[in-house]
Design a protein around this motif. Structure first.
Motif, PDB file in Angstrom:
ATOM      1  N   THR A  66      -4.021  -0.841   6.571  1.00 51.83           N
ATOM      2  CA  THR A  66      -3.720  -1.757   5.465  1.00 51.83           C
ATOM      3  C   THR A  66      -3.894  -3.222   5.829  1.00 51.83           C
ATOM      4  O   THR A  66      -4.076  -4.055   4.937  1.00 51.83           O
ATOM      5  N   TYR A  67      -3.816  -3.580   7.112  1.00 52.02           N
ATOM      6  CA  TYR A  67      -4.070  -4.957   7.533  1.00 52.02           C
ATOM      7  C   TYR A  67      -5.496  -5.030   8.069  1.00 52.02           C
ATOM      8  O   TYR A  67      -5.826  -4.370   9.053  1.00 52.02           O
ATOM      9  N   ALA A  86       0.825  -1.211   0.000  1.00 52.12           N
ATOM     10  CA  ALA A  86       0.000   0.000   0.000  1.00 52.12           C
ATOM     11  C   ALA A  86       0.853   1.253   0.000  1.00 52.12           C
ATOM     12  O   ALA A  86       0.505   2.260  -0.634  1.00 52.12           O
ATOM     13  N   GLU A  87       1.995   1.215   0.712  1.00 55.34           N
ATOM     14  CA  GLU A  87       2.885   2.375   0.726  1.00 55.34           C
ATOM     15  C   GLU A  87       3.487   2.620  -0.655  1.00 55.34           C
ATOM     16  O   GLU A  87       3.736   3.769  -1.027  1.00 55.34           O
ATOM     17  N   ARG A  88       3.719   1.537  -1.406  1.00 54.86           N
ATOM     18  CA  ARG A  88       4.292   1.690  -2.744  1.00 54.86           C
ATOM     19  C   ARG A  88       3.235   2.041  -3.782  1.00 54.86           C
ATOM     20  O   ARG A  88       3.467   2.872  -4.659  1.00 54.86           O
ATOM     21  N   GLY A 146     -13.484  -4.833   4.722  1.00 50.88           N
ATOM     22  CA  GLY A 146     -12.290  -5.642   4.560  1.00 50.88           C
ATOM     23  C   GLY A 146     -11.248  -5.036   3.646  1.00 50.88           C
ATOM     24  O   GLY A 146     -10.105  -5.513   3.616  1.00 50.88           O
ATOM     25  N   ASP A 147     -11.577  -3.980   2.904  1.00 49.52           N
ATOM     26  CA  ASP A 147     -10.610  -3.418   1.971  1.00 49.52           C
ATOM     27  C   ASP A 147      -9.915  -2.164   2.489  1.00 49.52           C
ATOM     28  O   ASP A 147      -8.993  -1.669   1.848  1.00 49.52           O
ATOM     29  N   GLN A 164       4.875   5.544  12.841  1.00 44.46           N
ATOM     30  CA  GLN A 164       4.564   5.654  11.414  1.00 44.46           C
ATOM     31  C   GLN A 164       4.072   4.330  10.845  1.00 44.46           C
ATOM     32  O   GLN A 164       3.009   4.270  10.207  1.00 44.46           O
ATOM     33  N   SER A 165       4.814   3.264  11.065  1.00 47.81           N
ATOM     34  CA  SER A 165       4.417   1.970  10.519  1.00 47.81           C
ATOM     35  C   SER A 165       3.153   1.442  11.197  1.00 47.81           C
ATOM     36  O   SER A 165       2.332   0.760  10.567  1.00 47.81           O
ATOM     37  N   HIS A 166       2.971   1.767  12.494  1.00 43.30           N
ATOM     38  CA  HIS A 166       1.770   1.310  13.199  1.00 43.30           C
ATOM     39  C   HIS A 166       0.515   1.951  12.620  1.00 43.30           C
ATOM     40  O   HIS A 166      -0.516   1.296  12.469  1.00 43.30           O
TER      41      HIS A 166
END
Length: 230
Positions: free
Chosen positions: A86-87, A51-53, A98-99, A78-80
């Motif tokens: 995204t998860y 998702a980040e890419r 779910g998306d 940031q990652s959290h």
């Protein structure tokens, strides 16, 4: 639905604590260099990194935290934050499908513990064994803004305890709120009487993320768990 103005600090999100366990892939290799290669390969299937890419059909990559900061200004959490959006469970949760995920948090640790404990207990129910210990760490975050508030609507279908009823109603409500430009929702906890929760639909409103206390939830033969600080 009323709109409530808040300027509140240290709302609590509990996430599974994994750093006390060795990396899953480390046992497959002999050196840190080889472990790094495997980590890169694993990243090719990471929902967060993808998702980040590239973003996703329900999430513009520019909404994520890294896109708003220079690489040398990365901050804790940031990652959290990105992972929360995204998860997701395939069927979603109370206020997200779910998306596209969301950031769920509450105004106190006991409420957050009851919320995460419910889901863990439900998983143990599926296997019929209530013997487990799970470690969690608090992520504290600050919020400011004017948000819709279900506090005066305790009988709203989205607050139904049964996920089969409450989740579809909540997801439909969240979609309508996001379409109208609302970035979060305040609501009474379904799992902890008197508890108050917030779900953020937009990564951009989650401020000053920092770690808090660490906790264990332990099940010893029954669906009732015990919360202990570490």
């Amino acid at each position: 639905m009323k709109i409530t103005a808040i300027n509140d600090r240290a709302l609590v999100r509990l996430i599974s604590e994994t750093h006390f366990k060795p990396p899953v892939l480390r046992g497959l290799v002999d050196t840190d260099e080889e472990a790094a290669i495997l980590a890169d390969l694993e990243g090719e299937t990471s929902a967060r990194l993808i998702a980040e890419r590239e973003g996703s059909p329900a999430l513009d990559r520019r909404e994520l935290v890294f896109a708003r900061r220079a690489h040398d200004l990365k901050l804790y959490g940031q990652s959290h934050i990105n992972a929360a959006f995204t998860y997701t469970r395939p069927t979603g949760n109370r206020f997200n499908s779910g998306d596209r995920g969301a950031w769920y948090c509450s105004y106190d640790t006991l409420t957050s513990a009851e919320e995460v404990g419910f889901h863990r207990t439900r998983e143990l129910t599926y296997i019929g064994i209530f013997e487990d210990e799970a470690r969690y760490v608090e992520l504290l975050a600050d919020f400011i803004g004017d948000f819709p508030d279900l506090g005066d609507a305790p009988t709203h279908p989205a607050l139904t305890a049964d996920p089969e009823i409450g989740y579809p109603a909540g997801q439909a409500l969240a979609m309508d709120l996001r379409r109208d430009g609302h970035r979060a929702l305040l609501y009474p906890s379904v799992r902890h009487a008197g508890g108050r929760c917030l779900v953020a639909f937009d990564p951009g409103i989650i401020q000053n993320v920092r770690p808090g206390a660490r906790w264990t939830l332990r099940w010893s033969g029954s669906p009732t768990f015990v919360l202990r600080g570490l």
